[in-house]
Design an enzyme around this catalytic site. Structure first.
Site, mmCIF file in Angstrom:
data_model
loop_
_atom_site.group_PDB
_atom_site.id
_atom_site.type_symbol
_atom_site.label_atom_id
_atom_site.label_comp_id
_atom_site.label_asym_id
_atom_site.label_seq_id
_atom_site.Cartn_x
_atom_site.Cartn_y
_atom_site.Cartn_z
ATOM 1 N N ALA A 1 0.817 -1.215 0.000
ATOM 2 C CA ALA A 1 0.000 0.000 0.000
ATOM 3 C C ALA A 1 0.850 1.265 0.000
ATOM 4 O O ALA A 1 0.447 2.286 -0.567
ATOM 5 C CB ALA A 1 -0.943 -0.001 1.197
ATOM 6 N N SER B 1 -3.057 -3.526 0.686
ATOM 7 C CA SER B 1 -1.857 -4.308 0.970
ATOM 8 C C SER B 1 -2.262 -5.721 1.371
ATOM 9 O O SER B 1 -3.147 -5.909 2.208
ATOM 10 C CB SER B 1 -1.054 -3.659 2.106
ATOM 11 O OG SER B 1 0.259 -4.140 2.142
ATOM 12 N N ALA B 2 -1.612 -6.734 0.785
ATOM 13 C CA ALA B 2 -2.038 -8.125 0.980
ATOM 14 C C ALA B 2 -1.824 -8.623 2.396
ATOM 15 O O ALA B 2 -2.634 -9.395 2.925
ATOM 16 C CB ALA B 2 -1.305 -9.032 -0.014
ATOM 17 N N CYS C 1 5.821 4.370 15.472
ATOM 18 C CA CYS C 1 7.062 3.983 16.134
ATOM 19 C C CYS C 1 7.993 3.214 15.209
ATOM 20 O O CYS C 1 7.593 2.674 14.200
ATOM 21 C CB CYS C 1 6.772 3.149 17.376
ATOM 22 S SG CYS C 1 6.175 1.495 17.016
#
Length: 374
Positions: A50, A191-192, A320
């Site tokens: 993504a 996104s996979a 983070c």
């Protein structure tokens, strides 16, 4: 994926037998992804994830100056890509090449939800004021607190004004139904690995008829929209995961289980003194698989390490890295403690025993840290 690894490596762009077999496998995966997302196969461009899809999509805002409108809770991939577009145009402006874009942030409420009326009013005001809007970005659901966003209403307003829209659906796909056709957006990123597919592959969906520059140069792969030899093995895994979830019964079953598990997690967290669950309170307003909470008086590193020692992988809601913990822009925009947060998520492999382990571990970890004054 194992079946593809067993085949001879071949370029799907070649016309020999091996290449044609690879092409068939690649296009099968593409149609599987399109099937889950309510899109045409030709609208699916395979990417490395993504993040790349978003970077590619933002090029649609790059050719001409204009205002990029996005909520303050967007993923860093969206925020940083937009900032990169603006900085690049600023540099061109300093060199005497026209004007540059700006970013306008839209706030959210205490649950992390964008006010659709406020966002649409801003877009229409800019349009009436002859301040061109080059792109509007709005995630389908938030990546930290799970807040579902009013995408359809915003996209409808942008379509009326001829404004390009980008929807980051990475956190939502595979957990709630998503239809690219019904949303009406111009661009959508996915996104996979967010729903059980392999890491390192995703897709950018580009509405039929929209032309944007290629992010990567060097070849005509992906119909000249993304250069480089396609990752066929990962695409096969991506396709298999989407095919599994294209069955509405399977998607509903996984979402129902996830909702039940996260409801239990919310109860566990809410029962601990000084812990406050954040995000939408109404189940329909949030994703089924994410829980986020703030913890008074304790640094998140200690909680994460204490849970990790008990075999529980958790995350701070802050943006983070292994080197630093910075306040979460999402939680800051919501007006809650952005420094001390905990995020838990469940997936297709999460069992009720895993939830029981959190119930046993989390109160003792927090109690121990408070006793140490951490």
């Amino acid at each position: 994926m194992l079946a593809e690894l067993a085949e001879p490596s071949a370029d799907p762009g070649r016309i020999h037998a091996e290449g044609m077999r690879a092409r068939f496998a690649l296009e099968t995966a593409r149609e599987q992804v399109a099937g889950l997302l309510g899109a045409r196969g030709r609208e699916v461009v395979f990417t490395s994830g993504a993040t790349e899809a978003i970077a590619h999509a933002m090029l649609a805002a790059g050719p001409s100056p204009g205002i990029i409108v996005l909520p303050a809770v967007e993923h860093s991939a969206v925020r940083f890509s937009a900032a990169g577009i603006v900085e690049h145009q600023h540099q061109s402006t300093r060199q005497g090449h026209g004007t540059s874009s700006q970013i306008r942030l839209v706030g959210v409420d205490s649950e992390g939800i964008v006010d659709a009326v406020e966002m649409i009013d801003l877009i229409r005001h800019l349009h009436r004021s002859n301040e061109p809007v080059s792109m509007v970005c709005l995630q389908l659901a938030n990546h930290e607190v799970g807040a579902m966003q009013p995408v359809a209403a915003v996209v409808d307003a942008c379509r009326e004004l001829g404004i390009t829209t980008l929807v980051d659906a990475a956190q939502a796909v595979g957990h709630v139904p998503v239809s690219f056709a019904d949303l009406g957006a111009d661009l959508l990123a996915v996104s996979a690995h967010k729903f059980g597919g392999p890491p390192g592959i995703g897709a950018l969906l580009i509405r039929r008829g929209l032309r944007i520059p290629s992010l990567l140069m060097g070849g005509d792969q992906e119909r000249a929209r993304r250069a480089g030899l396609e990752n066929l093995v990962a695409a096969a895994g991506f396709g298999a995961a989407t095919a599994e979830l294209s069955d509405p019964a399977q998607l509903t079953a996984e979402a129902t289980t996830a909702r039940r598990q996260t409801t239990t997690l919310r109860e566990i967290l809410g029962a601990i003194e000084g812990v406050n669950v954040v995000g939408p309170s109404a189940p329909a307003a949030r994703l089924p698989h994410i829980v986020c909470a703030t913890i008074d008086g304790i640094e998140p590193q200690g909680v994460l390490l204490g849970l990790d020692q008990r075999g529980i992988a958790a995350h701070s809601g802050s943006a983070c890295s292994s080197e630093s913990l910075e306040p979460s822009p999402v939680l800051e925009a919501m007006g809650v403690d952005a420094h001390r947060s905990l995020r838990l998520s469940v997936g297709w492999s999460t069992t009720d025993a895993d939830i029981d382990a959190v119930a046993a571990a989390l109160p003792s970890v927090i109690s121990h840290l408070r006793a140490l004054g951490a």
